[in-house]
Design a protein around this motif. Structure first.
Motif, PDB file in Angstrom:
ATOM      1  N   UNK A  66     -21.851   0.480  -9.616  1.00  0.00           N
ATOM      2  CA  UNK A  66     -22.077   1.520 -10.268  1.00  0.00           C
ATOM      3  C   UNK A  66     -21.484   2.718  -9.407  1.00  0.00           C
ATOM      4  N   UNK A  67     -21.871   2.645  -8.235  1.00  0.00           N
ATOM      5  CA  UNK A  67     -21.168   3.752  -7.207  1.00  0.00           C
ATOM      6  C   UNK A  67     -19.699   3.880  -7.149  1.00  0.00           C
ATOM      7  N   UNK A  68     -19.110   2.767  -7.172  1.00  0.00           N
ATOM      8  CA  UNK A  68     -17.720   2.450  -7.174  1.00  0.00           C
ATOM      9  C   UNK A  68     -17.012   3.320  -8.570  1.00  0.00           C
ATOM     10  N   UNK A  69     -18.115   2.976  -9.697  1.00  0.00           N
ATOM     11  CA  UNK A  69     -17.630   3.539 -10.821  1.00  0.00           C
ATOM     12  C   UNK A  69     -17.613   5.196 -10.767  1.00  0.00           C
ATOM     13  N   UNK A  70     -18.745   5.709 -10.340  1.00  0.00           N
ATOM     14  CA  UNK A  70     -18.985   6.934 -10.151  1.00  0.00           C
ATOM     15  C   UNK A  70     -17.949   7.685  -9.185  1.00  0.00           C
ATOM     16  N   UNK A  71     -17.555   7.041  -8.155  1.00  0.00           N
ATOM     17  CA  UNK A  71     -16.703   7.533  -7.308  1.00  0.00           C
ATOM     18  C   UNK A  71     -15.269   7.536  -7.836  1.00  0.00           C
ATOM     19  N   UNK A  72     -14.948   6.660  -8.792  1.00  0.00           N
ATOM     20  CA  UNK A  72     -13.731   6.715  -9.072  1.00  0.00           C
ATOM     21  C   UNK A  72     -13.600   7.576 -10.225  1.00  0.00           C
ATOM     22  N   UNK A  73     -14.714   8.043 -11.130  1.00  0.00           N
ATOM     23  CA  UNK A  73     -14.709   9.076 -11.995  1.00  0.00           C
ATOM     24  C   UNK A  73     -14.543  10.507 -11.465  1.00  0.00           C
ATOM     25  N   UNK A  74     -15.073  10.599 -10.218  1.00  0.00           N
ATOM     26  CA  UNK A  74     -15.085  11.826  -9.627  1.00  0.00           C
ATOM     27  C   UNK A  74     -13.858  12.237  -8.978  1.00  0.00           C
ATOM     28  N   UNK A  75     -13.392  11.096  -8.354  1.00  0.00           N
ATOM     29  CA  UNK A  75     -11.934  11.373  -7.427  1.00  0.00           C
ATOM     30  C   UNK A  75     -10.810  11.481  -8.749  1.00  0.00           C
ATOM     31  N   UNK A  76     -11.034  10.811  -9.920  1.00  0.00           N
ATOM     32  CA  UNK A  76      -9.750  11.035 -10.479  1.00  0.00           C
ATOM     33  C   UNK A  76     -10.044  12.286 -11.756  1.00  0.00           C
ATOM     34  N   UNK A 101     -15.621  17.540 -12.142  1.00  0.00           N
ATOM     35  CA  UNK A 101     -16.414  17.566 -11.011  1.00  0.00           C
ATOM     36  C   UNK A 101     -17.539  18.406 -10.883  1.00  0.00           C
ATOM     37  N   UNK A 102     -17.318  19.741 -11.280  1.00  0.00           N
ATOM     38  CA  UNK A 102     -18.326  20.823 -11.314  1.00  0.00           C
ATOM     39  C   UNK A 102     -19.548  20.184 -12.552  1.00  0.00           C
ATOM     40  N   UNK A 103     -19.173  19.843 -13.609  1.00  0.00           N
ATOM     41  CA  UNK A 103     -20.146  19.238 -14.419  1.00  0.00           C
ATOM     42  C   UNK A 103     -21.081  18.054 -13.877  1.00  0.00           C
ATOM     43  N   UNK A 104     -20.576  17.224 -13.135  1.00  0.00           N
ATOM     44  CA  UNK A 104     -20.996  16.190 -12.510  1.00  0.00           C
ATOM     45  C   UNK A 104     -21.964  16.462 -11.209  1.00  0.00           C
ATOM     46  N   UNK A 105     -21.629  17.478 -10.481  1.00  0.00           N
ATOM     47  CA  UNK A 105     -22.575  18.156  -9.322  1.00  0.00           C
ATOM     48  C   UNK A 105     -23.724  18.753  -9.883  1.00  0.00           C
TER      49      UNK A 105
END
Length: 367
Positions: free
Chosen positions: A308-318, A324-328
């Motif tokens: 799951x963390x890998x998925x979130x990291x991938x979404x945030x990076x791309x 990114x602001x919405x996620x944070x």
């Protein structure tokens, strides 16, 4: 031995192990009536009487064993122990000597013979009694309060004995007193483990003797009392590979089985059965549900969390800057319960937490 008497003997053994001596005695009585020529029944009943401090009756059963088989070393031991408690120290030592003549390594007989030496004094410590224990008249046992120790019968000599070099005699420990030392056991397909539940016993204060079909535990307690556990095992074990652990609350004795058989009882005459495939795969003979492998479950959870963390990291990076602001913003304001990439949805309002079903969310400073 008939099937009925065997069943009664086994029932008595089970009750004896559970320290239900009165009930065990009833089973032994019934077994003796059905099979009056069985040494094992009278041996067990003698031991049961001894636990109940019926020393005269323990002596009678021990003598009955010797009538059936004069070379039964356990019969000599039982007679000697009863005679000792009845104050017949010379006759008792004679029987302990007879036991050692049959089995020179019998540690219990050595201990009791040493006690007799302490009572008799140095001049008689190594003499052989001429009076036959089976013909000896039985004195009336002294009345005593049930405590953790059995007091010695006082000598007729009012002067204190000068036992130069003789070991100090320690009071006999009995499990019928206020302090009980219990033992428990469990088994796996490969091992039988016996635990003696006694706190802070030092290795140097314990003598543990393991043979293929027997276990003997002797403890010298801080109170000066002695504890003995003498078991005739139902199956065969490997003494050479036995592991003994001295823990703060118990002594644990793990004995490897020589055959992968299921023991129905700790003591007995070899009534064992082969393990089924289901039993072999189980860790113990307990009827409880199989234990969960929590290490495996935690490992699986870690793997899932990493995915799951890998998925979130991938979404945030791309993602775009707005994503990114919405996620944070959503993650921070919701206390980590909401993660959104839609800035139009979360940018103009405070994101409220969304706890899992069945749970309520509270602020950390909420009273």
């Amino acid at each position: 031995m008939s099937e009925k008497s065997q069943s009664l003997l086994q029932k008595g053994n089970d009750l004896f192990v559970d320290e239900s001596y009165e009930d065990a005695l009833k089973s032994y009585d019934a077994a003796a009536q059905l099979d009056p020529k069985n040494e094992e029944i009278f041996l067990k009943r003698s031991a049961c009487h001894f636990k109940l401090e019926n020393f005269d009756k323990s002596l009678e059963d021990g003598n009955q064993v010797l009538k059936l088989n004069s070379k039964n070393e356990k019969g000599h031991l039982r007679v000697g122990m009863a005679l000792f408690q009845l104050g017949k120290f010379k006759e008792a030592k004679n029987h302990f000597d007879s036991c050692l003549a049959i089995d020179s390594n019998h540690s219990q007989a050595k201990t009791w013979a040493r006690k007799c030496g302490a009572e008799l004094g140095p001049e008689n410590s190594f003499s052989t009694a001429s009076t036959s224990a089976t013909d000896a008249s039985l004195p009336t046992p002294s009345t005593s309060t049930t405590t953790t120790t059995t007091p010695s019968v006082p000598s007729s000599n009012p002067e204190p004995k000068q036992t130069v070099g003789a070991p100090e005699e320690k009071p006999q420990f009995t499990q019928s007193g206020t302090l009980k030392i219990r033992h428990e056991w469990y088994q796996t397909p490969t091992h039988v483990t016996v635990s003696v539940l006694c706190k802070n016993v030092k290795k140097e204060d314990a003598k543990i003797q393991i043979k293929e079909r027997s276990l003997l535990v002797e403890l010298s307690l801080p109170t000066g009392a002695e504890y003995q556990l003498d078991l005739q095992l139902e199956g065969s074990v490997d003494p050479n590979n036995t592991k003994i652990s001295f823990l703060s609350t118990r002594i644990e004795i793990a004995m490897p089985k020589l055959k992968l058989l299921h023991w129905k009882n700790l003591e007995g005459s070899g009534d064992q059965t082969e393990y089924s495939n289901a039993q072999s795969s189980s860790s113990t003979t307990s009827s409880h549900k199989p234990k969960k492998n929590w290490d495996k479950i935690l490992e699986d959870d870690k793997d899932e969390e990493q995915d799951i963390n890998q998925v979130f990291q991938s979404i945030f990076a791309n993602g775009t800057d707005e994503q990114k602001k919405a996620m944070m913003k959503s993650f921070t304001e919701s206390g980590g319960t909401v993660l959104s990439t839609n800035w139009d949805e979360v940018g103009s309002k405070t994101v409220k937490g969304s706890p899992p079903a069945g749970m309520e969310m509270h602020s950390w400073n909420e009273k």
